[in-house]
Design a protein around this motif. Structure first.
Motif, PDB file in Angstrom:
ATOM      1  N   VAL A 153       0.871  -1.172   0.000  1.00  0.00           N
ATOM      2  CA  VAL A 153       0.000   0.000   0.000  1.00  0.00           C
ATOM      3  C   VAL A 153       0.911   1.226   0.000  1.00  0.00           C
ATOM      4  O   VAL A 153       1.642   1.465   0.971  1.00  0.00           O
ATOM      5  CB  VAL A 153      -0.932  -0.010   1.228  1.00  0.00           C
ATOM      6  CG1 VAL A 153      -1.768   1.270   1.275  1.00  0.00           C
ATOM      7  CG2 VAL A 153      -1.835  -1.239   1.191  1.00  0.00           C
ATOM      8  N   ASP A 154       0.887   1.977  -1.075  1.00  0.00           N
ATOM      9  CA  ASP A 154       1.856   3.064  -1.227  1.00  0.00           C
ATOM     10  C   ASP A 154       1.728   4.098  -0.115  1.00  0.00           C
ATOM     11  O   ASP A 154       2.738   4.653   0.337  1.00  0.00           O
ATOM     12  CB  ASP A 154       1.679   3.739  -2.590  1.00  0.00           C
ATOM     13  CG  ASP A 154       2.812   4.701  -2.890  1.00  0.00           C
ATOM     14  OD1 ASP A 154       3.973   4.245  -2.933  1.00  0.00           O
ATOM     15  OD2 ASP A 154       2.547   5.907  -3.055  1.00  0.00           O
ATOM     16  N   GLY A 155       0.510   4.356   0.343  1.00  0.00           N
ATOM     17  CA  GLY A 155       0.342   5.317   1.422  1.00  0.00           C
ATOM     18  C   GLY A 155       1.093   4.919   2.679  1.00  0.00           C
ATOM     19  O   GLY A 155       1.632   5.770   3.400  1.00  0.00           O
ATOM     20  N   VAL A 156       1.137   3.609   2.946  1.00  0.00           N
ATOM     21  CA  VAL A 156       1.917   3.118   4.089  1.00  0.00           C
ATOM     22  C   VAL A 156       3.402   3.213   3.790  1.00  0.00           C
ATOM     23  O   VAL A 156       4.201   3.676   4.620  1.00  0.00           O
ATOM     24  CB  VAL A 156       1.521   1.670   4.431  1.00  0.00           C
ATOM     25  CG1 VAL A 156       2.444   1.103   5.508  1.00  0.00           C
ATOM     26  CG2 VAL A 156       0.070   1.590   4.891  1.00  0.00           C
ATOM     27  N   SER A 157       3.788   2.792   2.591  1.00  0.00           N
ATOM     28  CA  SER A 157       5.208   2.803   2.225  1.00  0.00           C
ATOM     29  C   SER A 157       5.820   4.195   2.346  1.00  0.00           C
ATOM     30  O   SER A 157       6.974   4.345   2.769  1.00  0.00           O
ATOM     31  CB  SER A 157       5.385   2.289   0.788  1.00  0.00           C
ATOM     32  OG  SER A 157       4.893   0.977   0.649  1.00  0.00           O
ATOM     33  N   GLN A 158       5.047   5.212   1.994  1.00  0.00           N
ATOM     34  CA  GLN A 158       5.577   6.567   2.006  1.00  0.00           C
ATOM     35  C   GLN A 158       5.800   7.107   3.415  1.00  0.00           C
ATOM     36  O   GLN A 158       6.448   8.139   3.585  1.00  0.00           O
ATOM     37  CB  GLN A 158       4.634   7.500   1.235  1.00  0.00           C
ATOM     38  CG  GLN A 158       4.517   7.179  -0.240  1.00  0.00           C
ATOM     39  CD  GLN A 158       5.840   7.194  -0.967  1.00  0.00           C
ATOM     40  OE1 GLN A 158       6.711   8.008  -0.664  1.00  0.00           O
ATOM     41  NE2 GLN A 158       6.016   6.288  -1.917  1.00  0.00           N
ATOM     42  N   THR A 159       5.281   6.423   4.416  1.00  0.00           N
ATOM     43  CA  THR A 159       5.485   6.870   5.800  1.00  0.00           C
ATOM     44  C   THR A 159       6.647   6.163   6.470  1.00  0.00           C
ATOM     45  O   THR A 159       6.980   6.475   7.624  1.00  0.00           O
ATOM     46  CB  THR A 159       4.220   6.611   6.646  1.00  0.00           C
ATOM     47  OG1 THR A 159       4.017   5.186   6.794  1.00  0.00           O
ATOM     48  CG2 THR A 159       2.989   7.234   6.006  1.00  0.00           C
TER      49      THR A 159
ATOM     50  N   ALA B  24      15.948  -2.228   0.382  1.00  0.00           N
ATOM     51  CA  ALA B  24      14.785  -2.301  -0.517  1.00  0.00           C
ATOM     52  C   ALA B  24      13.829  -3.387  -0.035  1.00  0.00           C
ATOM     53  O   ALA B  24      13.594  -4.393  -0.704  1.00  0.00           O
ATOM     54  CB  ALA B  24      15.236  -2.557  -1.946  1.00  0.00           C
ATOM     55  N   VAL B  25      13.252  -3.171   1.129  1.00  0.00           N
ATOM     56  CA  VAL B  25      12.410  -4.171   1.785  1.00  0.00           C
ATOM     57  C   VAL B  25      11.204  -4.541   0.922  1.00  0.00           C
ATOM     58  O   VAL B  25      10.790  -5.696   0.886  1.00  0.00           O
ATOM     59  CB  VAL B  25      11.948  -3.640   3.158  1.00  0.00           C
ATOM     60  CG1 VAL B  25      10.914  -4.561   3.787  1.00  0.00           C
ATOM     61  CG2 VAL B  25      13.155  -3.470   4.091  1.00  0.00           C
ATOM     62  N   GLU B  26      10.656  -3.565   0.210  1.00  0.00           N
ATOM     63  CA  GLU B  26       9.456  -3.821  -0.585  1.00  0.00           C
ATOM     64  C   GLU B  26       9.759  -3.934  -2.076  1.00  0.00           C
ATOM     65  O   GLU B  26       8.875  -3.747  -2.911  1.00  0.00           O
ATOM     66  CB  GLU B  26       8.418  -2.721  -0.337  1.00  0.00           C
ATOM     67  CG  GLU B  26       7.886  -2.737   1.091  1.00  0.00           C
ATOM     68  CD  GLU B  26       6.785  -1.724   1.333  1.00  0.00           C
ATOM     69  OE1 GLU B  26       6.034  -1.893   2.293  1.00  0.00           O
ATOM     70  OE2 GLU B  26       6.684  -0.749   0.550  1.00  0.00           O
ATOM     71  N   ARG B  27      10.981  -4.276  -2.426  1.00  0.00           N
ATOM     72  CA  ARG B  27      11.314  -4.488  -3.829  1.00  0.00           C
ATOM     73  C   ARG B  27      10.446  -5.602  -4.405  1.00  0.00           C
ATOM     74  O   ARG B  27      10.266  -6.643  -3.781  1.00  0.00           O
ATOM     75  CB  ARG B  27      12.792  -4.861  -3.969  1.00  0.00           C
ATOM     76  CG  ARG B  27      13.285  -4.834  -5.407  1.00  0.00           C
ATOM     77  CD  ARG B  27      14.738  -5.251  -5.495  1.00  0.00           C
ATOM     78  NE  ARG B  27      14.896  -6.699  -5.431  1.00  0.00           N
ATOM     79  CZ  ARG B  27      16.069  -7.323  -5.529  1.00  0.00           C
ATOM     80  NH1 ARG B  27      17.191  -6.615  -5.636  1.00  0.00           N
ATOM     81  NH2 ARG B  27      16.140  -8.637  -5.483  1.00  0.00           N
TER      82      ARG B  27
END
Length: 595
Positions: A265-271, A277-280
């Motif tokens: 969820v990009d909104g979570v990733s941006q925080t 690169a955990v979410e690669r």
């Protein structure tokens, strides 16, 4: 192809029932579609086989004999004579990287390319799928021949012909990379970036020029290639969706009606502040929500969201079981190792020495992972974990068991993702906990001739031991890990029929291999079909709405040209998908089949 949203469940259910009995009884409405005279393999233990299926709206209205199902025939019912062919539930691929696939869509894999004909063939395929005017990129040409030369022999770099590349890509700008960092650009690309014979060379690089005319040859040396690459348009959502729509058509042609995608969820990733690169390779889940909003989502999606984001997902309205029949949440994904071993590989080549027991680059430490597992489990999320080596399996089972001990009792559906080299002790523990294992047949094919040398005879016994997993009570999903390795060195086959073949035959399509197959560990065709239908539905807690051809479930159905349950393993590869039905609508018909 655009499809309508599901009708409210109450209305769909009402269409399947017969109200009352005797005088005044109201019969069920006529079916919209009836498939008859087929071998219907249902994946439903209560009614394993049938001859006909009726569909009303987006639900399965009846399953049974031809006579029984024909009672739902109306004047407007679409009648499809399956003529003895196999009818199965829609295929569900329980491990994909959809956003990675949208990036591959615009790229060519050139590792094996060392001449103009091979280069032209690869670019031609990309030209067929990529809309005119959009960039085609990719690279690593000459990689394979250079690697061979490193073990003896000479290497002469292949220099592409600008004229030959232009001939197959007149309407597409193309920028490709050689394995050593040189680049090549076609004339369309040069024109878009306004590069010509008068363009000055960049610092620490050069545009190769024809010695007679001074015209650019297309070869970019030194820093010229990266500089040109930096001028390409940035990735946009519009570009991603162009690829996504095309890829969905490909999935539907293969009979795929559902995926479990590694997502974020990009909104979570941006925080978050990440150490690496955990979410690669985690797809932005809004790709699917955008497609759904545009009425263009033609697979059902179960996002496996980043495990460490679980506590934050609630703030975004995502909790276990939330969503709808198109996008259903509840799963999370963790990664432990690249092949974490209790002892080094027995042959322990220097380049694989890290396989003696270290974590993958995404991991901070084991305690941190254990805490993430416990926290996500406490919130009710299911957890799937990328796990390869025996040490990683042992640690993971410790964490799964710890979560079950400290959190309230509930039915847990923990998963092993890939499960290459578990030890027998962990297989037994997994059986007791009813673990689900996602197996990737292609990865076994890559390892088939080297695993014994790496692990030694005793540890090899439980490597890719799919039959042993099943015998110990572990539910199996067959997954693709599509589109392939992150470095694009190896593509993963997305075709369910191809992956079913490899799970049954334990060898690659077209291979005459007889050694190292360990056929005692092969799946039966029926087990493989379950691993592509009802088992993935169970894994996402959706077995009550999809995964089998059962009255009241969503009408996601595939018609195959051959009855692979009555065929040899080799005959599986002769079968094709003739029709794909999703949400009660025919979204794909093979060439020659009446739509």
């Amino acid at each position: 192809m655009m499809i309508g949203r599901s009708k409210p469940f109450a209305l769909a259910a009402a269409a399947l029932l017969t109200f009352g009995s005797g005088t005044g009884a109201r019969a069920a409405p006529p079916a919209d579609i009836i498939l008859y005279n087929g071998h219907v393999w249902t994946a439903d233990d209560k009614q394993p086989e049938a001859r006909a299926v009726a569909i009303a709206g987006n639900r399965i209205a009846r399953v049974g004999s031809v006579k029984d199902v024909m009672s739902l025939r109306g004047k407007a019912t679409r009648m499809i004579d399956v003529a003895g062919k196999l009818v199965v539930p829609g295929f569900i691929d329980a491990h994909t990287h959809f956003e990675n696939a949208t990036e591959w869509f615009y790229e060519v894999a050139l590792g094996a390319v060392h001449d103009d004909d091979a280069l032209a063939a690869e670019v031609t395929q990309a030209v067929k799928r990529v809309p005119k005017g959009m960039w085609i990129t990719g690279g690593e040409w000459d990689r394979d021949v250079a690697r061979k030369a490193a073990h003896g022999g000479s290497y002469v770099p292949f220099r592409p012909s600008l004229a030959k590349l232009d001939a197959v890509s007149p309407d597409h700008p193309v920028l490709i990379r050689r394995f050593d960092g040189a680049y090549f650009i076609n004339s369309k690309g040069l024109a878009i970036l306004h590069l010509d014979r008068l363009s000055p060379n960049p610092a620490d690089g050069s545009f190769e020029r024809d010695l007679k005319t001074g015209a650019l040859t297309g070869l970019l040396l030194g820093h010229a290639g990266p500089k040109v690459e930096s001028q390409l348009p940035p990735k946009s959502r519009a570009q991603t969706l162009v690829a996504a729509r095309a890829l969905l058509r490909d999935l539907n042609e293969l009979g795929i009606t559902g995926i479990h995608d590694i997502s974020r969820v990009d909104g979570v990733s941006q925080t978050r502040l990440f150490p690496s690169a955990v979410e690669r390779s985690f797809s932005d889940v809004s790709i699917f929500t955008d497609l759904k909003a545009a009425n263009q989502l033609t697979v059902r999606v179960h996002p496996l969201l980043a495990l460490n984001s679980a506590p934050d997902l609630i703030r975004f309205g995502i909790k276990p079981g939330s969503g709808d029949d198109w996008i259903r949440y509840g799963g999370t994904k963790l990664m432990i190792d690249g092949s974490q071993m209790d002892a080094p590989f027995s042959n322990n080549p220097p380049e694989r020495a890290d396989y003696a027991g270290d974590f993958a680059f995404r991991v901070t430490n084991g305690d941190d992972l254990q805490n993430q597992v416990i926290a996500a489990d406490a919130l009710g999320f299911d957890i799937g974990t990328h796990v390869l080596g025996d040490k990683a399996h042992r640690l993971l089972m410790n964490w799964y068991e710890k979560a079950a001990q400290v959190n309230p009792p509930r039915e847990r559906r923990f998963r092993w993702i890939h499960a290459w080299f578990p030890a027998m002790a962990e297989i037994e523990r997994a059986g007791r906990m009813h673990i689900i294992a996602d197996i990737t047949p292609q990865q076994m094919m890559d390892d088939i001739d080297t695993v014994a040398a790496k692990l030694g005879p005793e540890r090899t016994k439980t490597a890719y031991a799919w039959r042993t997993l099943i015998d110990h009570g572990i539910r199996i999903n067959i997954v693709s890990d599509w589109p392939g390795t992150y470095d694009k060195a190896r593509a993963s086959p997305i075709s369910p029929l191809e992956n079913i073949y490899m799970a049954v035959a334990r060898r690659e399509p077209g291979s005459n291999r007889t050694e190292n197959r360990r056929l005692d560990q092969a799946l039966t065709v029926e087990e493989a079909l379950r691993a592509y239908t009802i088992n993935p539905a169970f894994s996402s807690r959706e077995e009550n709405v999809k995964g089998s051809i059962s009255t009241g479930k969503l009408a996601d159905i595939v018609v195959l040209s051959h009855d692979i349950l009555k065929s040899t393993a080799e005959d599986i590869l002769k079968a094709r998908v003739e029709r794909t039905i999703l949400d009660g609508r025919i979204i794909y018909s093979a060439p020659g089949i009446v739509p």
